[in-house]
Design an enzyme around this catalytic site. Structure first.
Site, PDB file in Angstrom:
ATOM      1  N   CYS A   1     -14.506  -5.946  -1.425  1.00  0.00           N
ATOM      2  CA  CYS A   1     -14.566  -7.399  -1.600  1.00  0.00           C
ATOM      3  C   CYS A   1     -15.116  -8.139  -0.394  1.00  0.00           C
ATOM      4  O   CYS A   1     -15.265  -9.364  -0.443  1.00  0.00           O
ATOM      5  CB  CYS A   1     -13.197  -7.941  -1.968  1.00  0.00           C
ATOM      6  SG  CYS A   1     -12.593  -7.301  -3.547  1.00  0.00           S
TER       7      CYS A   1
ATOM      8  N   HIS B   1     -12.613 -14.428  -8.742  1.00  0.00           N
ATOM      9  CA  HIS B   1     -12.896 -13.447  -7.689  1.00  0.00           C
ATOM     10  C   HIS B   1     -13.926 -12.453  -8.221  1.00  0.00           C
ATOM     11  O   HIS B   1     -13.591 -11.554  -8.993  1.00  0.00           O
ATOM     12  CB  HIS B   1     -11.605 -12.737  -7.295  1.00  0.00           C
ATOM     13  CG  HIS B   1     -11.725 -11.853  -6.089  1.00  0.00           C
ATOM     14  ND1 HIS B   1     -12.926 -11.556  -5.488  1.00  0.00           N
ATOM     15  CD2 HIS B   1     -10.781 -11.187  -5.365  1.00  0.00           C
ATOM     16  CE1 HIS B   1     -12.718 -10.756  -4.459  1.00  0.00           C
ATOM     17  NE2 HIS B   1     -11.420 -10.521  -4.366  1.00  0.00           N
TER      18      HIS B   1
ATOM     19  N   PHE C   1     -10.048  -4.361  -0.500  1.00  0.00           N
ATOM     20  CA  PHE C   1      -9.320  -3.109  -0.649  1.00  0.00           C
ATOM     21  C   PHE C   1      -9.877  -2.075   0.329  1.00  0.00           C
ATOM     22  O   PHE C   1     -11.086  -1.989   0.551  1.00  0.00           O
ATOM     23  CB  PHE C   1      -9.448  -2.587  -2.077  1.00  0.00           C
ATOM     24  CG  PHE C   1      -8.574  -3.302  -3.075  1.00  0.00           C
ATOM     25  CD1 PHE C   1      -7.711  -4.307  -2.693  1.00  0.00           C
ATOM     26  CD2 PHE C   1      -8.604  -2.947  -4.416  1.00  0.00           C
ATOM     27  CE1 PHE C   1      -6.906  -4.958  -3.612  1.00  0.00           C
ATOM     28  CE2 PHE C   1      -7.807  -3.584  -5.345  1.00  0.00           C
ATOM     29  CZ  PHE C   1      -6.950  -4.587  -4.953  1.00  0.00           C
TER      30      PHE C   1
END
Length: 423
Positions: A171, A348, A407
């Site tokens: 991300c 997102h 992550f």
């Protein structure tokens, strides 16, 4: 940072939920509208989270040919359309450029997910066959398997023969891809870089993965208000999709051709927590270190930061983690500077969101307006900073800090500055 190799953003292209194009994107953000809704790209019946922020995207209406539409995964289509807008916005004539001095840096977290899943469904007869029949695969299947295809499509579009890379750091990919593009210019490897990120992850496999770890919001009855960063009642993030692409060039070259400069990339840094695939330490130390190093690189301090474009995913551990990171890196200034999360409005989009947030940050400098955090009605007492609830704010914005968390423990900080602010 030396001024002769400073890096300017001279073109912006955005494909985002709620509007195609930079103008529509900015109008939606400043109006505080949300683009989250029940998923339409597939039948979400049976899923824990059945909501997402989808792009109302028609590739043909955006100028792609039938052959391009057939060849490209949706993520590649979004990237190419955003790149077209960025190049047009920059005023550059691609044919007049030296191809070997043009680079491409594209970020993506999940690559050609939609193309891969669609092909697997066909080849496996809807998952009924363990051994898939390759004869039914499309010729583009190998390209779907290789994430660098996304960068290649953009490079072909602009005839770039310089450095071309696909950056995949989860991300934070969108921030890291822009930072990599800026570094190519700084070090002299390219004079101009098309940089940004794209992801089109709204598919059954992605939704199932986030369902399994309960990371996404189950607020299916009220999708418009499901993404609630920093709110006491938040219950997970809302999946999104989109792309943002920029024209980056050496600032002095941009000035020589009298280009419009939205912002300069003043500093960037990344860190990892080496801790957990999805977990975050509550002290925010690694994000704080990235922020501190980025400020040092830019020659800026906490008092120079005018706005923070937060990661603000809407998960409890992330919102508290970055709140702690801001306090740790900025001290008292953290309580004085406005902070907001545009994920509250556009969801997102995984690897793409960092670049979309860079676009929002550059436009905040351009217009002296800070986008709001939508749906923030009841602040979490542990998130006690100025999160600009509900309504955009007129605010002199010369320097923006944009941060991302991914992550694997990835943490990235990017600083944008008004043109001339660093002179």
């Amino acid at each position: 940072m030396t001024t002769e190799r400073s890096v300017a953003i001279t073109g912006i292209g955005v494909v985002a939920p709620g509007g195609i194009g930079t103008k529509a994107f900015w109008e939606m953000l400043t109006a505080g509208r949300t683009a989250t809704r029940t998923i339409t790209l597939f039948d979400p019946t049976g899923f824990r989270s059945r909501i997402a922020a989808e792009c109302d995207f028609d590739p043909a209406a955006c100028g792609l040919t039938p052959q391009e539409i057939r060849r490209m995964d949706r993520a590649a289509q979004l990237a190419v359309v955003a790149a077209d807008e960025a190049v047009a916005d920059s005023g550059l004539e691609v044919d007049a450029l030296r191809p070997d001095r043009v680079g491409v840096s594209i970020g993506s977290a999940v690559g050609c997910t939609m193309g891969l899943e669609e092909e697997y469904i066909v080849l496996s007869d809807g998952g009924r066959q363990w051994l898939v029949d390759h004869r039914y695969g499309v010729p583009q299947l190998y390209g779907y398997m290789v994430p660098s295809t996304l960068a290649v499509e953009v490079a072909w579009r602009v005839a770039a023969e310089g450095p071309v890379a696909l950056i995949s750091t989860g991300c934070t990919s969108g921030l890291d891809a822009v930072a990599h593009g800026a570094q190519l210019i700084r070090e002299g490897s390219a004079d101009l870089v098309i940089a940004g990120a794209t992801d089109a992850p709204i598919s059954p496999i992605t939704s199932a993965c986030f369902d399994a770890i309960k990371a996404t919001s189950p607020n299916n009855d009220d999708p418009a208000h499901a993404s609630r960063p920093f709110d006491r009642d938040r219950d997970g993030f809302v999946l999104g999709e989109g792309a943002a692409v920029f024209v980056l060039e050496e600032t002095s070259a941009a000035r020589r051709r009298d280009a419009h400069v939205y912002a300069e990339i003043a500093g960037f840094a990344s860190r990892s927590n080496a801790y957990h695939m999805t977990g975050l330490k509550p002290d925010g130390r690694e994000m704080a270190e990235a922020i501190t190093v980025a400020m040092r690189q830019a020659g800026l301090g906490p008092d120079d930061i005018d706005y923070i474009n937060a990661h603000g995913s809407g998960t409890k551990q992330n919102d508290r983690h970055e709140t702690a990171a801001f306090k740790r890196s900025l001290g008292q200034r953290a309580y004085e500077v406005p902070v907001s999360s545009v994920k509250s409005m556009i969801g997102h989009s995984l690897g793409a969101i960092g670049s979309i947030e860079v676009a929002a940050s550059a436009l905040a400098i351009e217009h002296n307006v800070v986008p709001p955090t939508a749906n923030l009605h009841t602040p979490d007492p542990e998130c006690d900073l100025d999160y600009v609830p509900l309504t955009a704010r007129d605010h002199r914005t010369d320097v923006v800090l944009s941060v991302g968390s991914g992550f694997g423990g990835f943490q990235t900080a990017v600083l944008l500055a008004r043109p001339g602010e660093l002179s």
